[in-house]
Design a protein around this motif. Structure first.
Motif, PDB file in Angstrom:
ATOM      1  N   LEU A 235     -12.437 -11.202   3.088  1.00  0.00           N
ATOM      2  CA  LEU A 235     -11.075 -11.722   3.032  1.00  0.00           C
ATOM      3  C   LEU A 235     -10.632 -12.142   4.422  1.00  0.00           C
ATOM      4  N   ASN A 236      -9.601 -12.988   4.480  1.00  0.00           N
ATOM      5  CA  ASN A 236      -8.965 -13.254   5.761  1.00  0.00           C
ATOM      6  C   ASN A 236      -8.248 -11.983   6.222  1.00  0.00           C
ATOM      7  N   LYS A 237      -7.950 -11.896   7.509  1.00  0.00           N
ATOM      8  CA  LYS A 237      -7.245 -10.741   8.071  1.00  0.00           C
ATOM      9  C   LYS A 237      -5.858 -10.626   7.426  1.00  0.00           C
ATOM     10  N   ARG A 238      -5.572  -9.452   6.888  1.00  0.00           N
ATOM     11  CA  ARG A 238      -4.287  -9.217   6.233  1.00  0.00           C
ATOM     12  C   ARG A 238      -3.754  -7.849   6.632  1.00  0.00           C
ATOM     13  N   PRO A 239      -2.435  -7.591   6.467  1.00  0.00           N
ATOM     14  CA  PRO A 239      -1.921  -6.230   6.662  1.00  0.00           C
ATOM     15  C   PRO A 239      -2.621  -5.262   5.701  1.00  0.00           C
ATOM     16  N   ARG A 240      -3.066  -4.131   6.254  1.00  0.00           N
ATOM     17  CA  ARG A 240      -3.861  -3.159   5.491  1.00  0.00           C
ATOM     18  C   ARG A 240      -2.938  -2.060   4.959  1.00  0.00           C
ATOM     19  N   ILE A 241      -2.914  -1.928   3.626  1.00  0.00           N
ATOM     20  CA  ILE A 241      -1.947  -1.045   2.962  1.00  0.00           C
ATOM     21  C   ILE A 241      -2.648   0.132   2.295  1.00  0.00           C
ATOM     22  N   LEU A 242      -2.066   1.321   2.450  1.00  0.00           N
ATOM     23  CA  LEU A 242      -2.460   2.495   1.672  1.00  0.00           C
ATOM     24  C   LEU A 242      -1.439   2.643   0.554  1.00  0.00           C
ATOM     25  N   LEU A 243      -1.927   2.781  -0.691  1.00  0.00           N
ATOM     26  CA  LEU A 243      -1.044   3.000  -1.842  1.00  0.00           C
ATOM     27  C   LEU A 243      -1.115   4.467  -2.235  1.00  0.00           C
ATOM     28  N   THR A 244       0.051   5.101  -2.313  1.00  0.00           N
ATOM     29  CA  THR A 244       0.121   6.510  -2.676  1.00  0.00           C
ATOM     30  C   THR A 244       1.149   6.689  -3.787  1.00  0.00           C
ATOM     31  N   GLY A 245       1.300   7.925  -4.268  1.00  0.00           N
ATOM     32  CA  GLY A 245       2.315   8.218  -5.275  1.00  0.00           C
ATOM     33  C   GLY A 245       1.746   8.514  -6.644  1.00  0.00           C
ATOM     34  N   CYS A 246       2.469   8.096  -7.680  1.00  0.00           N
ATOM     35  CA  CYS A 246       2.118   8.385  -9.076  1.00  0.00           C
ATOM     36  C   CYS A 246       0.834   7.665  -9.483  1.00  0.00           C
ATOM     37  N   PRO A 247       0.219   8.091 -10.599  1.00  0.00           N
ATOM     38  CA  PRO A 247      -0.993   7.406 -11.071  1.00  0.00           C
ATOM     39  C   PRO A 247      -0.739   5.919 -11.318  1.00  0.00           C
ATOM     40  N   VAL A 248      -1.713   5.098 -10.929  1.00  0.00           N
ATOM     41  CA  VAL A 248      -1.619   3.650 -11.110  1.00  0.00           C
ATOM     42  C   VAL A 248      -2.545   3.238 -12.249  1.00  0.00           C
ATOM     43  N   GLY A 249      -2.179   2.191 -12.958  1.00  0.00           N
ATOM     44  CA  GLY A 249      -3.030   1.675 -14.034  1.00  0.00           C
ATOM     45  C   GLY A 249      -2.180   0.891 -15.010  1.00  0.00           C
ATOM     46  N   GLY A 250      -2.773  -0.074 -15.691  1.00  0.00           N
ATOM     47  CA  GLY A 250      -2.046  -0.838 -16.702  1.00  0.00           C
ATOM     48  C   GLY A 250      -0.828  -1.523 -16.125  1.00  0.00           C
ATOM     49  N   ALA A 251       0.351  -1.224 -16.683  1.00  0.00           N
ATOM     50  CA  ALA A 251       1.589  -1.900 -16.284  1.00  0.00           C
ATOM     51  C   ALA A 251       1.909  -1.701 -14.804  1.00  0.00           C
ATOM     52  N   SER A 252       1.563  -0.518 -14.256  1.00  0.00           N
ATOM     53  CA  SER A 252       1.910  -0.257 -12.855  1.00  0.00           C
ATOM     54  C   SER A 252       0.993  -0.974 -11.870  1.00  0.00           C
ATOM     55  N   GLU A 253      -0.034  -1.663 -12.385  1.00  0.00           N
ATOM     56  CA  GLU A 253      -0.850  -2.505 -11.500  1.00  0.00           C
ATOM     57  C   GLU A 253      -0.017  -3.628 -10.882  1.00  0.00           C
ATOM     58  N   LYS A 254       1.189  -3.836 -11.420  1.00  0.00           N
ATOM     59  CA  LYS A 254       2.079  -4.861 -10.861  1.00  0.00           C
ATOM     60  C   LYS A 254       2.379  -4.585  -9.385  1.00  0.00           C
ATOM     61  N   VAL A 255       2.302  -3.312  -8.969  1.00  0.00           N
ATOM     62  CA  VAL A 255       2.558  -2.982  -7.559  1.00  0.00           C
ATOM     63  C   VAL A 255       1.404  -3.473  -6.687  1.00  0.00           C
ATOM     64  N   ILE A 256       0.154  -3.283  -7.157  1.00  0.00           N
ATOM     65  CA  ILE A 256      -1.007  -3.803  -6.420  1.00  0.00           C
ATOM     66  C   ILE A 256      -0.893  -5.318  -6.302  1.00  0.00           C
ATOM     67  N   LYS A 257      -0.551  -5.970  -7.414  1.00  0.00           N
ATOM     68  CA  LYS A 257      -0.423  -7.441  -7.411  1.00  0.00           C
ATOM     69  C   LYS A 257       0.661  -7.889  -6.447  1.00  0.00           C
ATOM     70  N   ALA A 258       1.798  -7.178  -6.444  1.00  0.00           N
ATOM     71  CA  ALA A 258       2.895  -7.557  -5.543  1.00  0.00           C
ATOM     72  C   ALA A 258       2.464  -7.478  -4.085  1.00  0.00           C
ATOM     73  N   ILE A 259       1.633  -6.485  -3.757  1.00  0.00           N
ATOM     74  CA  ILE A 259       1.134  -6.351  -2.379  1.00  0.00           C
ATOM     75  C   ILE A 259       0.156  -7.483  -2.061  1.00  0.00           C
ATOM     76  N   GLU A 260      -0.780  -7.730  -2.957  1.00  0.00           N
ATOM     77  CA  GLU A 260      -1.880  -8.645  -2.632  1.00  0.00           C
ATOM     78  C   GLU A 260      -1.514 -10.111  -2.844  1.00  0.00           C
ATOM     79  N   GLU A 261      -0.584 -10.384  -3.744  1.00  0.00           N
ATOM     80  CA  GLU A 261      -0.165 -11.776  -3.934  1.00  0.00           C
ATOM     81  C   GLU A 261       0.827 -12.227  -2.873  1.00  0.00           C
ATOM     82  N   ASN A 262       1.314 -11.278  -2.081  1.00  0.00           N
ATOM     83  CA  ASN A 262       2.265 -11.614  -1.016  1.00  0.00           C
ATOM     84  C   ASN A 262       1.683 -11.394   0.388  1.00  0.00           C
TER      85      ASN A 262
END
Length: 383
Positions: A235-262
């Motif tokens: 990938l090109n150089k991007r801000p590197r994010i650690l995701l923590t908190g509640c279990p992720v999966g299904g509908a909550s994958e929207k948070v991963i998308k929000a990070i990576e699409e922006n």
């Protein structure tokens, strides 16, 4: 720099694994193989696999059945609990349908009470999880693991030997080592793949019932990623994010998308489907298999533990090892333990590690995607 082109079909195969496994599960049942379903990272799966059972994760991560669940449960309850109960009650989860027994655990008040209602229409075995990690708590948890083994022996009319358990521990440790090697490819900077592709493998691996086949498959992916990275595919150089908190999966994958699409990239996951469930192995040198399992599982740094130093210890290591620029914490509405703990995590990340932190509270609906994108874009621009 070039984004990897040749691996997506592998990641998609893992992403589709949950759906593909519906048929595989039916085939297992047709062969008379027991199926044990569970909802939590604290579930000591080695006990079930030691008797030859298949284990499967039942947590539901969609708002599809929440309306059904709210006929019995309060509306202001955590969406993970409502979704899980709704899929079970409405019989819309094949994994739940095929499970001979569902293993619950006393992690939080909502789940404890939900299991009571669930037991009205399914065999539920509830494990008494302590809320501390003291030596006294360890004794209780060890006795619960032994009680679970005895329950399976009685229910399925089998004998589970300590040698069976040792073998299961060895096999599951091999899976953990392979998955750890896989998520450690994200130590590269720039990152070799997206965090979403990484997540597909970590999450999808939980739905592969032949656990012995996972290490070779995952090791093959790691070799391919490393080879292509050496050839300049990254990938090109991007801000590197650690995701923590509640279990992720299904509908909550929207948070991963929000990070990576922006413009960011999730380089490591501290939550249940990431490092938290893979980081530590069961001690194979410990002559007492029940003590070894109890120590490994009770050490998981979940927000239900008071105090919870192991979560901070893991966060500390991950932030350093993955050269993290910022921490995003995803909490689900009405998940009280994680929501209360955000204060401590924010202090730790800001004051001890000296990097930015943001908490996004969400549910399983798609209504807040615009707001999520706005907040996360602003956070990434600050980095």
């Amino acid at each position: 720099m070039e984004v990897i082109k040749e691996l997506p079909e592998v990641f998609e195969e893992f992403a589709e694994q949950r759906k593909n496994s519906f048929l595989a599960m039916k085939q297992l049942k047709d062969k008379g193989i027991p199926v044990v379903g569970a909802y939590c990272t604290y579930f000591p799966k080695e006990i079930a696999t030691a008797m030859g059972a298949a284990t499967v994760g039942l947590c539901s991560t969609s708002d599809e059945t929440i309306t059904e669940a709210e006929k019995d449960l309060p509306k202001n309850l955590c969406p993970l609990i409502k979704s899980s109960y709704g899929f079970a009650k409405a019989d819309k989860c094949p994994f739940f349908y095929f499970s001979d027994v569902v293993v619950g655990e006393t992690t939080c008040d909502g789940k404890k009470k939900m299991y009571e209602y669930m037991s009205e229409f399914k065999d539920v075995f509830l494990m008494e999880l302590p809320n501390t990690q003291s030596e006294e708590a360890l004794k209780l948890w060890k006795s619960e693991i032994i009680r679970f083994k005895e329950y399976l022996e009685k229910k399925f009319e089998v004998t589970i030997t300590e040698d069976d358990i040792r073998k299961a521990i060895h096999e599951e440790n091999k899976v953990r080592k392979s998955l750890k090697r896989f998520y450690e490819v994200m130590k590269h900077d720039p990152a070799p793949i997206t965090g979403m592709d990484q997540f597909k493998v970590l999450y999808g691996s939980g739905f592969k019932f032949d656990r012995t086949a996972i290490p070779a498959e995952v090791d093959g992916i790691v070799e391919k990623i490393e080879r292509e990275y050496a050839e300049g595919k990254m990938l090109n150089k991007r801000p590197r994010i650690l995701l923590t908190g509640c279990p992720v999966g299904g509908a909550s994958e929207k948070v991963i998308k929000a990070i990576e699409e922006n413009g960011g990239v999730v380089v490591t996951y501290e939550n249940c489907s990431g490092a938290k469930s893979i980081d530590k192995l069961v001690d194979e040198e410990n002559p007492d298999v029940y003590d070894a399992l109890a120590r490994r599982y009770i050490d998981i740094g979940c927000s239900v533990m008071t105090p919870n130093p192991n979560r901070l210890e893991l966060l500390d290591r991950l932030i350093d090892e993955y050269k993290v620029d910022g921490v995003v914490e995803m909490t689900l509405q009405a998940c009280h333990t994680y929501n209360v703990e955000t204060l401590g995590i924010r202090r730790f990340v800001n004051e001890k590690k000296g990097i930015p932190y943001i908490n996004v509270e969400t549910d399983y609906s798609q209504a807040d995607i615009g707001q999520l994108n706005t907040r996360i874009t602003a956070f990434l621009e600050m980095l």
